[in-house]
Design a protein around this motif. Structure first.
Motif, PDB file in Angstrom:
ATOM      1  N   PHE A 147     -17.540  42.145 130.852  1.00 10.91           N
ATOM      2  CA  PHE A 147     -16.152  42.077 131.297  1.00 10.91           C
ATOM      3  C   PHE A 147     -15.205  42.600 130.221  1.00 10.91           C
ATOM      4  O   PHE A 147     -14.072  42.953 130.505  1.00 10.91           O
ATOM      5  CB  PHE A 147     -15.767  40.631 131.620  1.00 10.91           C
ATOM      6  N   ALA A 148     -15.668  42.610 128.973  1.00 13.02           N
ATOM      7  CA  ALA A 148     -14.783  42.885 127.836  1.00 13.02           C
ATOM      8  C   ALA A 148     -14.504  44.382 127.696  1.00 13.02           C
ATOM      9  O   ALA A 148     -15.316  45.228 128.070  1.00 13.02           O
ATOM     10  CB  ALA A 148     -15.414  42.358 126.556  1.00 13.02           C
ATOM     11  N   SER A 149     -13.341  44.709 127.132  1.00 15.80           N
ATOM     12  CA  SER A 149     -12.967  46.088 126.849  1.00 15.80           C
ATOM     13  C   SER A 149     -11.964  46.104 125.708  1.00 15.80           C
ATOM     14  O   SER A 149     -11.385  45.074 125.346  1.00 15.80           O
ATOM     15  CB  SER A 149     -12.352  46.752 128.085  1.00 15.80           C
ATOM     16  N   THR A 150     -11.749  47.271 125.146  1.00 12.77           N
ATOM     17  CA  THR A 150     -10.764  47.413 124.070  1.00 12.77           C
ATOM     18  C   THR A 150      -9.377  47.044 124.555  1.00 12.77           C
ATOM     19  O   THR A 150      -8.545  46.542 123.790  1.00 12.77           O
ATOM     20  CB  THR A 150     -10.769  48.869 123.545  1.00 12.77           C
ATOM     21  N   GLU A 151      -9.106  47.282 125.822  1.00 10.89           N
ATOM     22  CA  GLU A 151      -7.797  46.942 126.372  1.00 10.89           C
ATOM     23  C   GLU A 151      -7.519  45.447 126.288  1.00 10.89           C
ATOM     24  O   GLU A 151      -6.355  45.032 126.250  1.00 10.89           O
ATOM     25  CB  GLU A 151      -7.702  47.410 127.826  1.00 10.89           C
ATOM     26  N   ASP A 152      -8.585  44.629 126.260  1.00 11.10           N
ATOM     27  CA  ASP A 152      -8.390  43.181 126.123  1.00 11.10           C
ATOM     28  C   ASP A 152      -7.656  42.861 124.837  1.00 11.10           C
ATOM     29  O   ASP A 152      -6.744  42.028 124.815  1.00 11.10           O
ATOM     30  CB  ASP A 152      -9.741  42.453 126.126  1.00 11.10           C
ATOM     31  N   PHE A 153      -8.072  43.505 123.726  1.00  9.88           N
ATOM     32  CA  PHE A 153      -7.408  43.272 122.447  1.00  9.88           C
ATOM     33  C   PHE A 153      -5.914  43.557 122.557  1.00  9.88           C
ATOM     34  O   PHE A 153      -5.072  42.760 122.147  1.00  9.88           O
ATOM     35  CB  PHE A 153      -8.005  44.171 121.358  1.00  9.88           C
ATOM     36  N   LYS A 154      -5.592  44.722 123.098  1.00  7.60           N
ATOM     37  CA  LYS A 154      -4.197  45.151 123.169  1.00  7.60           C
ATOM     38  C   LYS A 154      -3.382  44.217 124.055  1.00  7.60           C
ATOM     39  O   LYS A 154      -2.276  43.802 123.696  1.00  7.60           O
ATOM     40  CB  LYS A 154      -4.118  46.583 123.695  1.00  7.60           C
ATOM     41  N   ARG A 155      -3.937  43.890 125.219  1.00  7.49           N
ATOM     42  CA  ARG A 155      -3.208  43.043 126.160  1.00  7.49           C
ATOM     43  C   ARG A 155      -3.012  41.639 125.606  1.00  7.49           C
ATOM     44  O   ARG A 155      -1.915  41.070 125.679  1.00  7.49           O
ATOM     45  CB  ARG A 155      -3.977  42.989 127.489  1.00  7.49           C
ATOM     46  N   ARG A 156      -4.045  41.068 125.036  1.00  4.33           N
ATOM     47  CA  ARG A 156      -3.939  39.714 124.502  1.00  4.33           C
ATOM     48  C   ARG A 156      -3.049  39.683 123.264  1.00  4.33           C
ATOM     49  O   ARG A 156      -2.297  38.723 123.059  1.00  4.33           O
ATOM     50  CB  ARG A 156      -5.334  39.172 124.178  1.00  4.33           C
ATOM     51  N   ALA A 157      -3.132  40.727 122.439  1.00  6.33           N
ATOM     52  CA  ALA A 157      -2.317  40.759 121.219  1.00  6.33           C
ATOM     53  C   ALA A 157      -0.832  40.790 121.543  1.00  6.33           C
ATOM     54  O   ALA A 157      -0.009  40.312 120.744  1.00  6.33           O
ATOM     55  CB  ALA A 157      -2.699  41.971 120.368  1.00  6.33           C
ATOM     56  N   ARG A 158      -0.463  41.334 122.690  1.00  4.45           N
ATOM     57  CA  ARG A 158       0.958  41.380 123.074  1.00  4.45           C
ATOM     58  C   ARG A 158       1.528  39.990 123.296  1.00  4.45           C
ATOM     59  O   ARG A 158       2.749  39.811 123.305  1.00  4.45           O
ATOM     60  CB  ARG A 158       1.144  42.256 124.313  1.00  4.45           C
ATOM     61  N   ASN A 159       0.677  38.997 123.483  1.00  4.60           N
ATOM     62  CA  ASN A 159       1.146  37.621 123.667  1.00  4.60           C
ATOM     63  C   ASN A 159       1.448  36.919 122.350  1.00  4.60           C
ATOM     64  O   ASN A 159       1.984  35.810 122.351  1.00  4.60           O
ATOM     65  CB  ASN A 159       0.091  36.801 124.431  1.00  4.60           C
ATOM     66  N   ALA A 160       1.090  37.561 121.226  1.00  6.51           N
ATOM     67  CA  ALA A 160       1.252  36.916 119.922  1.00  6.51           C
ATOM     68  C   ALA A 160       2.657  37.150 119.370  1.00  6.51           C
ATOM     69  O   ALA A 160       3.287  38.174 119.657  1.00  6.51           O
ATOM     70  CB  ALA A 160       0.214  37.448 118.939  1.00  6.51           C
TER      71      ALA A 160
END
Length: 309
Positions: A6-19
């Protein structure tokens, strides 16, 4: 669930935007207990309670900042040395830390520095910090040897020269701290001798820092306090979001389950941002209602159904 990730590099970017802006990257390990020996990758791991338990170990990374909700980025399966394969290679704690940081950098995840526990190494972490220009704040052991004012001594011995009454009180934390410039073969850095009262007695721990001298001790202490956020994440994962309750036997299924747990945590974070002051439990209940509203509702029919052939 058991075949495709399920994981992808986009996960990092999307989740990091919540920080929040200026957050630090905290990295740690979390052990997920499992009783069944038929699961892939199950082995004995240190549980954090002076014992080993059977289960899976995951590398955990989160963006944290003092006074703000922690933001998990990933939970990645970490194979033990005995179970090394080409697809799941074994890495030491320091190698795993470097691997995670490099993945985050490749995804463009912003970080003000790294917050690490003592298992992630000393000299290798300092070298990595300087090569990549990423400052680190790491917990150090009392037997770590450093050079201070031309003398070689352990941090434990150094702390005896600076008891609590010779350290500055930081009332915000109730800690007394002394910051000292020391060196090892990899070069110079700072050590923080931190005294805190536990059960009425002064006890000490040590941090070593490659942050510049312009970063105040108060800022470093706030950063270290923020590191506790990754422990908050682990507790919430286990107690509220079902981490460890997946009974699928493949590693890929376990990783996908953890991916879902992280996504559920971010759904709770969204509620916490929308409703300031809401408790974690109340935010979880609201997030569950939101999921039911948007995911579990019936589909509207666009036209007449075709008759079965």
């Amino acid at each position: 669930m058991a075949r495709d990730t399920f994981a992808s590099t986009e996960d990092f970017k999307r989740r990091a935007r919540n920080a929040p802006e200026g957050a630090f990257l905290a990295i740690d390990f979390v052990m997920v207990p499992h009783a069944g020996r038929t699961m892939e990758g199950v082995n004995y791991h240190y549980s954090g309670q002076a014992q080993t338990r059977l289960g899976h170990q995951f590398t955990s990374a989160a963006l944290v900042q003092f006074g703000e909700d922690p933001v998990p980025l990933l939970e990645r399966f970490k194979v033990s040395q005995a179970l090394h394969t080409e697809h799941y290679p074994y890495r030491t704690a320091t190698q795993e830390m470097i691997h995670v940081v490099q993945d985050c950098l490749a995804a463009g995840v912003p970080m003000a520095g790294l917050l690490l526990d003592g298992e992630f190494g000393r000299d290798a972490a300092v070298t990595f910090s300087r090569e990549h220009q990423i400052p680190v704040l790491i917990r150090a052991k009392a037997n770590m040897t450093v050079q201070f004012e031309g003398e070689s001594l352990t941090l434990g011995a150094l702390s005896r020269q600076f008891p609590p009454d010779r350290c500055h009180l930081y009332a915000e934390f109730g800690w007394r701290v002394r910051r000292l410039s020391v060196a090892r073969e990899v070069g110079g850095f700072d050590v923080l001798i931190v005294w805190r009262k536990l059960h009425g007695e002064w006890t000490r721990f040590f941090l070593f820092s490659t942050f510049g001298g312009d970063v105040t001790v108060r800022s470093l202490l706030r950063a270290w306090k923020a590191r506790w956020g990754i422990e908050v994440i682990h507790r919430f994962f286990k107690q509220n979001l079902g981490l460890g309750r997946c009974h699928c036997r493949t590693i890929q299924a376990q990783e996908n389950w953890v991916w879902c747990v992280v996504e559920a945590f971010h759904a709770v974070l969204r509620v916490r941002r929308e409703v300031p002051g809401v408790t974690w439990g109340a935010a979880q209940r609201q997030a569950a209602q939101n999921a039911e509203k948007y995911v579990l509702t019936g589909m509207e029919q666009d036209g007449p159904l075709l008759d079965a052939a």
